[in-house]
Motif scaffolding. Sequence first.
Motif, PDB file in Angstrom:
ATOM      1  N   PRO A   1       2.864   1.854  -4.845  1.00 36.56           N
ATOM      2  CA  PRO A   1       2.706   2.943  -5.809  1.00 36.56           C
ATOM      3  C   PRO A   1       2.990   4.274  -5.109  1.00 36.56           C
ATOM      4  O   PRO A   1       3.034   4.327  -3.882  1.00 36.56           O
ATOM      5  CB  PRO A   1       1.229   2.841  -6.193  1.00 36.56           C
ATOM      6  CG  PRO A   1       0.582   2.249  -5.010  1.00 36.56           C
ATOM      7  CD  PRO A   1       1.576   1.340  -4.369  1.00 36.56           C
TER       8      PRO A   1
ATOM      9  N   LEU B   1       1.023   0.192   5.724  1.00 35.07           N
ATOM     10  CA  LEU B   1       1.899  -0.570   6.607  1.00 35.07           C
ATOM     11  C   LEU B   1       1.936  -0.009   8.022  1.00 35.07           C
ATOM     12  O   LEU B   1       1.978  -0.753   8.998  1.00 35.07           O
ATOM     13  CB  LEU B   1       3.308  -0.609   6.009  1.00 35.07           C
ATOM     14  CG  LEU B   1       4.278  -1.555   6.670  1.00 35.07           C
ATOM     15  CD1 LEU B   1       3.739  -2.973   6.661  1.00 35.07           C
ATOM     16  CD2 LEU B   1       5.616  -1.518   5.966  1.00 35.07           C
ATOM     17  N   ARG B   2       1.912   1.333   8.134  1.00 35.12           N
ATOM     18  CA  ARG B   2       1.975   1.914   9.486  1.00 35.12           C
ATOM     19  C   ARG B   2       0.749   1.521  10.295  1.00 35.12           C
ATOM     20  O   ARG B   2       0.840   1.221  11.491  1.00 35.12           O
ATOM     21  CB  ARG B   2       2.083   3.436   9.397  1.00 35.12           C
ATOM     22  CG  ARG B   2       3.421   3.884   8.867  1.00 35.12           C
ATOM     23  CD  ARG B   2       3.559   5.386   8.868  1.00 35.12           C
ATOM     24  NE  ARG B   2       4.498   5.785   7.835  1.00 35.12           N
ATOM     25  CZ  ARG B   2       5.813   5.667   7.930  1.00 35.12           C
ATOM     26  NH1 ARG B   2       6.353   5.189   9.032  1.00 35.12           N
ATOM     27  NH2 ARG B   2       6.605   6.017   6.947  1.00 35.12           N
TER      28      ARG B   2
ATOM     29  N   GLU C   1      -5.276   8.972  10.840  1.00 34.48           N
ATOM     30  CA  GLU C   1      -4.520   9.364   9.645  1.00 34.48           C
ATOM     31  C   GLU C   1      -3.629   8.241   9.120  1.00 34.48           C
ATOM     32  O   GLU C   1      -2.940   8.416   8.130  1.00 34.48           O
ATOM     33  CB  GLU C   1      -3.647  10.588   9.957  1.00 34.48           C
ATOM     34  CG  GLU C   1      -4.434  11.853  10.231  1.00 34.48           C
ATOM     35  CD  GLU C   1      -5.110  12.420   8.985  1.00 34.48           C
ATOM     36  OE1 GLU C   1      -4.864  11.897   7.883  1.00 34.48           O
ATOM     37  OE2 GLU C   1      -5.885  13.371   9.130  1.00 34.48           O
TER      38      GLU C   1
ATOM     39  N   LEU D   1      -3.549  14.116   0.582  1.00 35.99           N
ATOM     40  CA  LEU D   1      -2.659  14.501   1.678  1.00 35.99           C
ATOM     41  C   LEU D   1      -3.328  15.405   2.709  1.00 35.99           C
ATOM     42  O   LEU D   1      -2.720  15.766   3.709  1.00 35.99           O
ATOM     43  CB  LEU D   1      -1.420  15.225   1.116  1.00 35.99           C
ATOM     44  CG  LEU D   1      -0.546  14.376   0.200  1.00 35.99           C
ATOM     45  CD1 LEU D   1       0.583  15.208  -0.350  1.00 35.99           C
ATOM     46  CD2 LEU D   1       0.020  13.194   0.963  1.00 35.99           C
TER      47      LEU D   1
ATOM     48  N   LYS E   1       0.829  -1.204   0.000  1.00 37.42           N
ATOM     49  CA  LYS E   1       0.000   0.000   0.000  1.00 37.42           C
ATOM     50  C   LYS E   1       0.863   1.254   0.000  1.00 37.42           C
ATOM     51  O   LYS E   1       1.968   1.282   0.529  1.00 37.42           O
ATOM     52  CB  LYS E   1      -0.888   0.006   1.251  1.00 37.42           C
ATOM     53  CG  LYS E   1      -1.913  -1.095   1.263  1.00 37.42           C
ATOM     54  CD  LYS E   1      -3.166  -0.672   0.605  1.00 37.42           C
ATOM     55  CE  LYS E   1      -4.246  -0.478   1.630  1.00 37.42           C
ATOM     56  NZ  LYS E   1      -5.488  -0.058   0.989  1.00 37.42           N
ATOM     57  N   GLU E   2       0.307   2.325  -0.594  1.00 37.26           N
ATOM     58  CA  GLU E   2       1.008   3.599  -0.649  1.00 37.26           C
ATOM     59  C   GLU E   2       1.198   4.155   0.759  1.00 37.26           C
ATOM     60  O   GLU E   2       0.345   3.976   1.623  1.00 37.26           O
ATOM     61  CB  GLU E   2       0.196   4.596  -1.493  1.00 37.26           C
ATOM     62  CG  GLU E   2       0.951   5.867  -1.783  1.00 37.26           C
ATOM     63  CD  GLU E   2       0.194   6.778  -2.732  1.00 37.26           C
ATOM     64  OE1 GLU E   2      -0.931   6.425  -3.121  1.00 37.26           O
ATOM     65  OE2 GLU E   2       0.737   7.829  -3.087  1.00 37.26           O
ATOM     66  N   ASP E   3       2.333   4.811   0.970  1.00 34.91           N
ATOM     67  CA  ASP E   3       2.668   5.363   2.279  1.00 34.91           C
ATOM     68  C   ASP E   3       2.266   6.835   2.289  1.00 34.91           C
ATOM     69  O   ASP E   3       2.932   7.669   1.678  1.00 34.91           O
ATOM     70  CB  ASP E   3       4.178   5.194   2.504  1.00 34.91           C
ATOM     71  CG  ASP E   3       4.588   5.711   3.857  1.00 34.91           C
ATOM     72  OD1 ASP E   3       3.790   5.591   4.795  1.00 34.91           O
ATOM     73  OD2 ASP E   3       5.704   6.235   3.981  1.00 34.91           O
ATOM     74  N   ILE E   4       1.155   7.153   2.943  1.00 36.59           N
ATOM     75  CA  ILE E   4       0.644   8.524   2.918  1.00 36.59           C
ATOM     76  C   ILE E   4       0.896   9.206   4.257  1.00 36.59           C
ATOM     77  O   ILE E   4       0.431   8.726   5.291  1.00 36.59           O
ATOM     78  CB  ILE E   4      -0.866   8.541   2.602  1.00 36.59           C
ATOM     79  CG1 ILE E   4      -1.095   7.947   1.214  1.00 36.59           C
ATOM     80  CG2 ILE E   4      -1.401   9.962   2.661  1.00 36.59           C
ATOM     81  CD1 ILE E   4      -2.537   7.690   0.911  1.00 36.59           C
ATOM     82  N   THR E   5       1.655  10.306   4.221  1.00 34.29           N
ATOM     83  CA  THR E   5       1.815  11.150   5.396  1.00 34.29           C
ATOM     84  C   THR E   5       1.058  12.442   5.107  1.00 34.29           C
ATOM     85  O   THR E   5       1.351  13.097   4.120  1.00 34.29           O
ATOM     86  CB  THR E   5       3.295  11.473   5.633  1.00 34.29           C
ATOM     87  OG1 THR E   5       4.025  10.261   5.623  1.00 34.29           O
ATOM     88  CG2 THR E   5       3.492  12.173   6.950  1.00 34.29           C
ATOM     89  N   PRO E   6       0.066  12.807   5.937  1.00 38.51           N
ATOM     90  CA  PRO E   6      -0.690  14.032   5.656  1.00 38.51           C
ATOM     91  C   PRO E   6       0.249  15.235   5.580  1.00 38.51           C
ATOM     92  O   PRO E   6       1.256  15.292   6.292  1.00 38.51           O
ATOM     93  CB  PRO E   6      -1.624  14.157   6.859  1.00 38.51           C
ATOM     94  CG  PRO E   6      -1.657  12.830   7.469  1.00 38.51           C
ATOM     95  CD  PRO E   6      -0.386  12.137   7.162  1.00 38.51           C
ATOM     96  N   ALA E   7      -0.109  16.191   4.697  1.00 43.91           N
ATOM     97  CA  ALA E   7       0.758  17.352   4.482  1.00 43.91           C
ATOM     98  C   ALA E   7       0.971  18.136   5.769  1.00 43.91           C
ATOM     99  O   ALA E   7       2.042  18.702   5.994  1.00 43.91           O
ATOM    100  CB  ALA E   7       0.144  18.244   3.404  1.00 43.91           C
TER     101      ALA E   7
END
Lengths: 350, 124
Positions: free
Chosen positions: B34, A243-244, A239, B42, A74-80
């Motif tokens: 990806p 993986l996290r 949030e 975000l 899965k994509e690793d998304i950290t909020p802006a």
Amino acid sequence: MESIFTFESLAFTLVVKVLAVVAFFFVAPLVVGYMEHKVLGHMQARLGPMEAGIGPIKHGVGQLVADGAKFIQKEDITPAAADKWVFALAPGVALVPVMAVLVVVPFGPGVWVENLDAGIFFALAATGVAVIGILMAGWGSANKYSLMGALRGAAQLIAYELPLFLAAAAVVIQAGTLSLVGIVEAQAEPWFFGIPMWFVVPQIFGFMLFFTASLAELSRPPFDMPIADSEIIFGHMTEYTGLRYALFMLAEYAGMVVLSALTTVLFLGGWYLVPGTTWPYDQLPQWAAALLGFGVTMGKIFALTFVMVWFRATFPRLREDQLQRFSWLFLIPLAILQIVIVGILKVVAS
Amino acid sequence: MSEYYQAYQTVLALLAAGILVVAVAFTLNRLMRPDKKYGGKLSTYECGIDPVGAGWSQTHIRYYMFAFMFVVFDVETLFIFPWAVHLGAAGEYQGFMLGVMLVFLFFVTLTLPYEYKKGVLKWV
């Protein structure tokens, strides 16, 4: 008795011990997670996972392995808006201390990694670090629901840490040692005025306190106010994705195993099969005793985790103020009463 | 190194292994995931609505009182453990040791009715 993971070469011993803990840490939570899926499913008149399987065995046994394989892609998304480092490190801070507790837990005669003198103290101190992971996650997310959830979580974890510690202190009085191996071995001898039994009988309050407090420490229902989905989305984990998030979940299931293991060791006689006797361990060769002991301990651990899942299907969530009052006005006085009772019994009996 | 510290060597090795496991998981993740980021993905999640105000909004931390109480009781708990280990081995001083602890526990427990009367445990 020495740990069965002891070899002549020190370095080899160290490697085997670390591998044993890491392997257990990744397998046991998966089994508990699968059990939760299935048990909760059947309790709600569903089937739970049925498709994913390992080889010919179906009934969803491979579900969590498949989940893990998906999480890792899965994509690793950290909020802006997030505090990047604090956000990224929080799952690790939640996970690693749980692994550290496994170092001291005895799973059978000889089946432990280290027999630390400060065993129970070390275990409880390591579980206490979980608060920092939750606060880091809530603060780092820069989301007001996360922050609220983290503050609730912190307040809950510190409130229920006290009954947990005090119940353990009562066991320490009776066993006269902090070592977890010592505590199990102390339960082999008849203590309660000559009547053979494990610590659960003279310390029935302590057992119930410890088990309740460990549910609260894990934010499991009915104490899941910090992640109450109907009011604050998912608390400190709102949030987190991929993986996290998976690491947080792994920490929760590993925490269930670890706290059930501590309950087993402190109150349910650890690896012993029959109260008041070391039978059948004194008649078996060491390898058989170790194997049987591991099986018995795991059986007790899974029985306790089953009850945890059962509670989730049964009880409604406690409100925040009820939750705090329940700990401060009921559990803590009861824990102190348990200490007084055990102290008096100890002095009277000797 | 004495045997006593050898046990803690394992603990340190395990902490290192834990960090390594997390690092390996994220490296695998980096290779397989990806990476298509854009604004909406975000932004802070508030059930699908645009976030209102900044993330670190002012919150009434009503739980700080519990933190104070925790400090009082936590120190007390630490104080009980060494006493608990040695109570059984104290021989003829056992009664005295028990009595002292009962007095101590009595005064510590008194804080709970006091806090209740002060309204600390009530919801504001």
